[in-house]
Design an enzyme around this catalytic site. Sequence first.
Site, PDB file in Angstrom:
ATOM      1  N   SER A   1     -10.362   0.328   6.959  1.00  0.00           N
ATOM      2  CA  SER A   1      -9.817   0.698   5.443  1.00  0.00           C
ATOM      3  C   SER A   1      -9.154  -0.944   4.983  1.00  0.00           C
ATOM      4  CB  SER A   1      -8.402   1.308   5.609  1.00  0.00           C
ATOM      5  OG  SER A   1      -9.438   3.185   5.793  1.00  0.00           O
TER       6      SER A   1
ATOM      7  N   LYS B   1       0.990  -0.808  -0.032  1.00  0.00           N
ATOM      8  CA  LYS B   1       0.214   0.120  -0.055  1.00  0.00           C
ATOM      9  C   LYS B   1       1.047   1.084  -0.204  1.00  0.00           C
ATOM     10  CE  LYS B   1      -4.159   1.730   2.349  1.00  0.00           C
ATOM     11  NZ  LYS B   1      -4.633   1.775   3.551  1.00  0.00           N
TER      12      LYS B   1
ATOM     13  N   SER C   1     -10.087   2.479   2.522  1.00  0.00           N
ATOM     14  CA  SER C   1      -8.970   2.728   1.013  1.00  0.00           C
ATOM     15  C   SER C   1      -7.964   2.009   0.992  1.00  0.00           C
ATOM     16  CB  SER C   1      -8.179   3.981   2.518  1.00  0.00           C
ATOM     17  OG  SER C   1      -7.232   3.343   3.958  1.00  0.00           O
TER      18      SER C   1
END
Lengths: 494, 100, 498
Positions: free
Chosen positions: A184, A80, A160
């Site tokens: 998330s 990420k 997210s």
Amino acid sequence: MTNLTELTLAEIRGGVAAGTFKAVEVAESFNAAVADAQAALNAFIVTTPEAALAAAAKVDADRAAGKPLGKMAGVPIGMKDLFATKGVQTTAASKILAGFKPEYESTVSQKLWDAGAGMLGKLNLDQFAMGSSNETSAFGNVISPWRRPGDTAPLAPGGSSGGSSAAIAARLCPAATGTDTGGSIRQPAAFTGISGIKPTYGRCSRWGVVAFASSLDQAGPMARTVTDCAIMLEAMAGFDPKDATSLDMPVPDWSAALSADLRGKKVGIPREYRLDGLSADVAKSWDDGIAWLKDAGAEVVDVSLPHSKYALPTYYIIAPAEASSNLARYDGVRYGLRDLPDGANLQDMYAATRAAGFGPEVKRRILIGTYVLSAGFYDAYYTQAQKVRTLIARDFEEAFKQCDVILAPTAPSAAFALGEKSADPLEMYLNDVFSVPASLAGLPAMSVPAGVDAQGLPLGLQIIGRPFDEQGVLNAGLAIEQRAAFSAKPEKWW
Amino acid sequence: MSVDTATVAKIASLARIKVSEAEVQAMVPELNGILAWVEQLGEVNVAGVEPMTAVIPNTLRLRADVVNADPLTGGDIRDAVLANAPVAEHGFFGVPKVIE
Amino acid sequence: MSNYRIQGATGEWEVVIGLEVHAQVTSNAKLFSGSATAFGAEPNSQVSLVDAAMPGMLPVPNMECIRQAVRTGIAINAQINKWSRFDRKNYFYADLPQGYQISQLYHPLVGEGSLTIEADEKAGIPEPKTIGIERIHVEQDAGKLMHDQHPTMSYVDLNRSGVALMEIVSRPDMASPAEAGAYLSKLRTILRYVGSCDGNMDQGSMRADVNVSVRRAGEALGTRTETKNVNSVRFVMAAIEHEANRQVDVLEAGGTIVQETRLFDPDTGSTRSMRSKEDAHDYRYFPDPDLLPLELTDAFVEECRASLPELPDAKRARYVDGLGLSAYNAAVLTAEVETARWFEALLSATAAAQSKGEADVAKQASNWLTSEFFGALNKAGKDLASSPISPEGAAELLALVGNGTISGSIAKAVLEKMLETGEGANAIVEREGLKQNSDTGAIEAVIADVLAKNTDKVEQYKGGKEALFGFFVGQTMKAMQGKANPGIVNELLKKALA
């Protein structure tokens, strides 16, 4: 020959160790899949095929030399883009960090590389991890590999960690890092039919992870199976003296201790989560989950989390407040974007840089956070929210006197279409209603696929555990995984 | 509590985010919507409740007073510190001239 | 009560002063990172990724900084808060990389304490006065901006960024520049005794924000201004003087005082409004979520207490009561910890050299140190730190005086030689033959000679002009190059003149 991109993390690791295939072959397969999907899914901000190959080559060489292999040996993963990676652009999906190449590696990513993982690239996300649909990235939306039947409308991969979830679901990587501030990891996992666990706050070091809300941020693994999550979490977790909130505890061998036998365990069902208007599909999957856990030997009990309805508003005070301060460092002085209009002084430069660098949702949250901390409002908003947070944590403490884990839906619905909720921030925020309470209490929680809704889109079930009891969470997750036998996968359209 | 355009402009200035008049206008109802929603917290009885300070019981560890014990949190790395600077000259960061 | 007043055109004004002193904590590494704190390094060389506030960097507190602040708190008899917390103070400035300073607003490490300033008649402090100290908290220092290196840019050096400071906040208990100066000096003395701050004001290790307001006698407090970063005792006193008079002028002209931040200009001795910090700040303090509450154990606090040296007030009292020193000498010798250390080493060496108790030689040692030695050092352009003479070397000299080997006046000459050459007292006396002559026969012969040459004066003396006795002593000593034992000279002269 096996399609290597269909393998799980555990299978890849096992195959590499056994010599069934080379780590380099695995890396090549995933590199190709990433390249093939990039234009359609936009899951990555930066791809690093050479890094994946280099790590794989090292694993192959180590194996040939008879050296011991790490927990993640030969497994290429997505990172990420909230984790600082040395020499590789790290942006938090924000223009304000465009071009930023850290001179350091985050603790968690370093641990993964040390364990033999390789990096396929930096995964797209909601800007500064603020969002539930991956529509706030400065590098474009991530498109879910899932589609409604007969419909090409792009769906949200969740947020997210939307790049992570989309990439795993699309078989672009077997596993990826995520971070979870209010859901998330769990919500995007649920939206894309994969698993993900947010461990107890403090398990994974926050050092080198771009901060959103420090008291809530926690990294965790996302993968297709519970076992994969357990293995990867072992590699990510551990005490870090550079993070003052890091837990100084040994990392258990969660994967070895995995057991779907829940006899003697109690599963709590929080009655406050039975919201009016909960979709029939979600309600049914929850009921399925209850049945599966009973089948695994658990006793199911009703529990009460009376302050649940206040969790979201509490979160939307605390998280923006912390964010407004955490994001003050993006000022155009030491790194990242600088916007210096003609004749601008220092303070003008700050305002111009931050106006140009932050997206609308980030600005919105910074403004809310600034407002709730400002003189005259601090006690009414922030102090009150921290008190309610105490009550929310206390609710869980009470509930865990009666049960070992809590079962709930991960999200109130399956994936929605891009643009469907982005017009109204509040409606978007409501997506986190089931995931935020565990974040506020710092508890381990995971989402596992539980089936599909009427439209064939994945639904996730959430298991919340006591502090430090990742094992209990993973075991219940495994019991669901085995019984749900989730096999749906997005049809390749890209 | 609700915000008006002047308040939004003031918050934006405190947060050092340049906003146009039109942006302020658009933000007022948005922020008011969010604020009205979070204000339901006011109805919770928090008498005798301490604000949360540590989400997981843990004590603050302190570091030993040793210079550069860990290179990741130590000094003597000027080039690394300046590497991403928009403007760096003679070992300094450069910013528009400040008059004190 | 201070009798300090500003004489305005419309009457008298009292001044109310509070000081916020920022003292750099003595530590090797910074408050939240492992980079060094040394003064004068190359720009940005002592900056870690943490100090530069790179994305994802986190603070971990330095135990030594906490320890030093606790020790300081104990030294001012303050309450030590075993539960404290770090807060973020949010504002934007180029010397503040995080966009916030980690400080302590709501729950400081050290609570209420005090220190006492001594009476100083000349300075208008008629009696000792206790100044309240509201709190001490620990916080990060900011970096430094340089404005004169480039025509359109300021340069940022973050070497100081993140260095630990103690902010020591006084009560508004001071009523004159002299009291403020005495407070600051005393605080500096205590910090240096404790070892928690080196007190080097010229290097910025200690600086004061000066809060000043004026009021007519008996009236409520006026609006105060804060003059930032004043870096010497003299400047603090000058800033107060100027600021108080400025405020009186403004008020008497019908104006009002604006609560603002001001800057002291040492060149003009005046203060001026700081443009860059003009806007009223809303610092949005809140607990730093990267840090947990700081909880101290009893054992930790006890270790801090046990590690404290004897502090200046206690030491001064002991010098007077236990050693019999004059109040003046005791004050001089305890004002700087280095002086006290030197004195105590001298005392111990002197007692040993003369096989006496310390109390028996304390007066000799203290008088010699404060009158002879400081003067000689001063003349040689040196101080204790750069003195070529060690306390042991000085004790050797004092022993020669004590046992009558040399006279006090010879000792002065020997001291000068010692300072000049670094040689020992015994060696100098030996080589130069400075030993005192106590040979009564030799002295009697010289006396006889002196009296024979001055028969007129002998007559006058015998006629009642006894003041001439000193003249005969002087002549005798002169004739013996100062080496005669003055006691014996006196005795024999009296006999000869009887």
